[in-house]
Design a protein around this motif. Structure first.
Motif, PDB file in Angstrom:
ATOM      1  N   PHE A 165      31.269 -69.193 -70.912  1.00  0.00           N
ATOM      2  CA  PHE A 165      32.240 -68.068 -70.906  1.00  0.00           C
ATOM      3  C   PHE A 165      33.234 -67.948 -71.979  1.00  0.00           C
ATOM      4  CE2 PHE A 165      31.223 -68.285 -66.278  1.00  0.00           C
ATOM      5  CZ  PHE A 165      30.284 -67.927 -66.276  1.00  0.00           C
ATOM      6  N   GLY A 166      33.620 -66.464 -72.477  1.00  0.00           N
ATOM      7  CA  GLY A 166      34.835 -66.484 -73.040  1.00  0.00           C
ATOM      8  C   GLY A 166      34.502 -66.313 -74.792  1.00  0.00           C
ATOM      9  N   GLY A 167      33.290 -66.152 -74.943  1.00  0.00           N
ATOM     10  CA  GLY A 167      33.698 -65.401 -76.695  1.00  0.00           C
ATOM     11  C   GLY A 167      33.115 -66.992 -77.028  1.00  0.00           C
ATOM     12  N   GLY A 174      35.984 -71.410 -69.953  1.00  0.00           N
ATOM     13  CA  GLY A 174      35.169 -71.658 -71.263  1.00  0.00           C
ATOM     14  C   GLY A 174      35.797 -72.266 -71.853  1.00  0.00           C
TER      15      GLY A 174
END
Lengths: 267, 261
Positions: A265-267, A90
Motif C-alpha cells: 500500500f501507499g503509493g 507499504g
C-alpha cells in the motif's frame, strides 16, 4: 543474506540504538523496578518457609536476576512493531526489492536491538551478584555455564520465532500488534520467567507442557539454577528442536504466502 | 533486446467496503462486503533496453501498480511480465541485483542513522566490494551535491536531499533497469532540475533502461524518448514522445486525464 550484510544490519541497529541515549536510562530503571517488586513478592513468599515448590529461599534472588536478564534479552518491541507497521503501510517493499531473506534480516535487527540492553542487564546482575547483596554459592556453578548459555540462546531464538510468526500474520490479518501484547504477557507470566512454574497448579503445569511456553522461561532459568537433571536437559533440547522445526516451517510458509498477498500500500 | 515485455498483464485488488459510522462498522464486522477493483487491465507492451520511458496517468490510474508488478512487489492477477529475462515476482536474486527502484512516497533509507551507514549496508547486501562502494558513494554524492549530508541522520534532511539519497541508494549497485515512481514529487525547481540532469546524463553514459512515472509533464518531455499513458488501468497510448507531441488531440486528452477531467 550473506554474513557481511547480516553483520551490517546488526551494526546499523546498534547505531540506531546509540542515537537514543535516554532509552538506556529507562531500561535500567525499569529493570531495577522489576527486581525490587519481585524481591518484595519473593520475600513475602519465603517469610515463613525455606523452600517453595522446589525453589530454595537462597536461590530466589538468583532466580529474580536471571529472570530479569532473560526477559531483557527475549522481549522484542522495536523490530516487531516496525515490521508490522511496514507490512501495513507499504514500507516492507524495501526488503522485497533487495536480494535478502527477511527472516535473516529480522534476526540481525533483533540481535542488534538487544545488544545494548543486554549489556545493561548484565551490569545490573554483576552488581547484585556481588557478595554485598547475596551469597555467591546460590549463583550459577561454572560447569553449568555452557548448557545455561545454550538454553538462554535457544530459548530466545524460539521466542523471536514466535514474534516473527505474528509479524507475518499481518500479511493476513492486516493488524496483529495485539497478538504481540498477548505473547509478551504469556511469555512473562506463563513461561516461568517471572514466577517458577512449580508454583502453579498441577493442571496448569500439565497444560503448559503441550505448549512452547516452558521453553521460554522454565527451561533456561532452571538450567541457570542447576536444577535440571541430565534427562531433563536432553528432554528440553528435544522439545526445543521439535518446536523450532514447527516454527521454522510456519515462518517460511507464512512469509512466502504473505508476499503473494502483499499489496504494498501507499503509493 | 527488450528490458520489459508484458502480455495481457492485469491486477485486481480485493477491497472491503463499508459506510462511515459505528453501526456500519458493526455491520461490516459481522458481515463484511468485499468488492474487486481492477487496477491494471490487459497491458501489452515491449520496452527496449537502454530507453527512457515515461509513464503518465491521473491518481489511481494504475501507474504504481504497473511499476510494482514490474519490480516484483506485486503478483499479477492475470497475464505475464518478463523483466530483463526474469519473472519479477519470483524474486530471483539475479533479477533483484539488476534492478533499482525509487518510490517518491516511500524510503528505503534507515532514517535514524546517517545515509552513509545505509549505503554500506546496501553495498554488503548487493555483495559489492567495500572500497569500490565507498568510491561510488563519494562519486554519486559529488554529482548530486550531497557530500556534506552523508554523515547526517537522514530524517533531519530536507525532502530534496532525501530524494537524491534515495536515487543514490537505487544506483549504488549499478542496475540495468531503474524504476522511478514520481521521483520529483514535492521537490523545488532547482532540485527537480538537478535530478533530471543527473538521470539524463546517467542514461547516456550507462545505457541503463529508465522507467519514470510522473505527474509532471516537464519531467517527461525533458527526459523520455517514449511515453506510456495509462487511464483507468488501461494503456491508452504507447509510442514515441515525438508522435505524442505531434498529436495535438491526444496531447489535450492526456492533459485532461492528468487534470482528472
Amino acid at each position: 543474506m550473506n554474513a557481511k550484510a547480516f553483520s551490517r544490519v546488526l551494526k546499523n541497529t546498534i547505531i540506531v540504538d546509540l542515537e537514543y541515549r535516554f532509552n538506556y536510562a529507562m531500561i535500567v530503571l525499569s529493570s531495577l523496578i522489576t527486581i525490587v517488586m519481585e524481591w518484595a513478592i519473593f520475600s513475602h513468599v519465603f517469610a515463613t518457609r525455606s523452600e517453595v515448590g522446589g525453589l530454595a529461599a537462597s536461590s530466589a534472588f538468583a532466580f529474580i536476576l536471571y529472570g530479569m536478564l532473560l526477559r531483557t534479552v527475549q522481549s522484542l518491541w522495536g523490530p516487531v512493531f516496525t515490521s508490522i507497521e511496514e507490512i501495513r503501510e507499504g514500507g516492507f517493499r524495501r526488503y522485497i526489492l533487495q536480494p535478502i531473506f527477511h527472516p535473516s534480516y529480522f534476526l540481525a535487527q533483533s540481535l542488534g536491538n538487544k545488544a545494548t540492553p543486554l549489556l545493561g542487564a548484565t551490569f545490573i546482575c554483576l552488581i547484585f551478584k556481588s557478595p554485598l547483596f547475596s551469597s555467591p554459592d546460590t549463583f550459577l556453578a561454572l560447569h553449568e555455564l555452557p548448557y545455561t548459555l545454550l538454553s538462554f540462546a535457544l530459548s530466545t531464538l524460539l521466542l523471536w520465532g514466535a514474534y516473527l510468526l505474528i509479524v507475518y500474520g499481518s500479511f493476513f490479518l492486516d493488524e496483529s500488534s495485539f497478538l504481540i501484547v498477548s505473547l509478551n504477557i504469556a511469555a512473562s507470566l506463563m513461561s516461568g520467567s517471572q514466577l517458577p512454574l512449580s508454583w502453579y497448579p498441577e493442571t496448569v503445569q500439565k497444560v503448559l507442557l503441550w505448549t512452547p511456553l516452558p521453553l521460554w522461561g522454565d527451561w533456561p532459568l532452571r538450567a541457570a539454577l542447576g536444577m535440571l537433571t541430565l534427562d531433563e536437559k536432553i528432554n528440553y533440547l528435544t522439545l526445543w528442536a521439535l518446536w523450532a522445526t514447527i516454527f521454522a516451517g510456519l515462518i517460511v510458509i507464512l512469509y512466502r504466502r504473505g508476499l503473494q498477498r502483499y499489496e504494498s500500500f501507499g503509493g | 533486446m527488450n528490458a520489459v515485455a508484458a502480455k495481457g498483464l492485469g491486477r485486481v485488488f480485493r477491497q472491503r467496503q463499508r459506510n462511515a459510522g459505528v453501526s456500519a462498522a458493526l455491520r461490516s464486522f459481522i458481515n463484511p462486503v468485499w468488492t474487486s477493483k481492477v487496477a491494471v487491465r490487459d497491458i501489452e507492451l515491449v520496452i527496449p533496453q537502454g530507453s527512457v520511458v515515461g509513464l503518465v496517468g491521473a491518481n489511481g490510474a494504475g501507474k504504481t501498480t504497473f511499476l510494482k508488478m514490474m519490480s516484483g512487489l506485486l503478483h499479477p492477477s492475470s497475464g505475464e511480465i518478463q523483466v530483463l529475462g526474469h519473472t519479477p515476482h519470483l524474486r530471483e536474486p539475479a533479477f533483484l541485483r539488476r534492478i533499482g527502484m525509487v518510490m517518491g512516497q516511500k524510503s528505503q533509507m534507515w532514517v535514524d542513522i546517517p545515509a552513509y551507514d545505509t549505503f554500506m549496508l546496501l553495498a554488503a547486501i548487493y555483495g559489492l566490494d567495500e572500497t569500490k562502494a565507498r568510491a561510488r558513494v563519494e562519486e554519486l554524492a559529488t554529482l548530486f551535491g550531497v557530500s556534506g549530508q552523508l554523515g547526517v541522520q537522514v530524517r533531519r534532511l530536507s525532502l530534496g536531499e532525501r530524494m537524491k539519497l534515495e536515487v543514490m541508494a537505487a544506483l549504488l549497485h549499478e542496475p540495468d533497469l531503474l524504476i522511478l515512481d514520481e521521483p520529483t514529487i514535492g521537490l523545488d525547481v532547482l532540485a527537480k532540475e538537478t535530478l533530471r540532469r543527473f538521470i539524463r546524463d546517467y542514461n547516456k553514459e550507462q545505457k541503463t533502461t529508465i522507467i519514470l512515472s510522473s505527474h509532471d509533464m516537464e519531467d517527461i518531455s525533458e527526459l523520455c524518448d517514449s511515453l506510456l499513458v495509462i487511464h483507468k488501468g488501461e494503456l491508452v497510448f504507447k509510442g514515441s514522445l515525438t508522435d505524442f507531441t505531434r498529436d495535438q488531440a491526444l496531447k489535450s486528452r492526456v492533459q485532461e486525464i492528468l487534470a482528472g477531467v
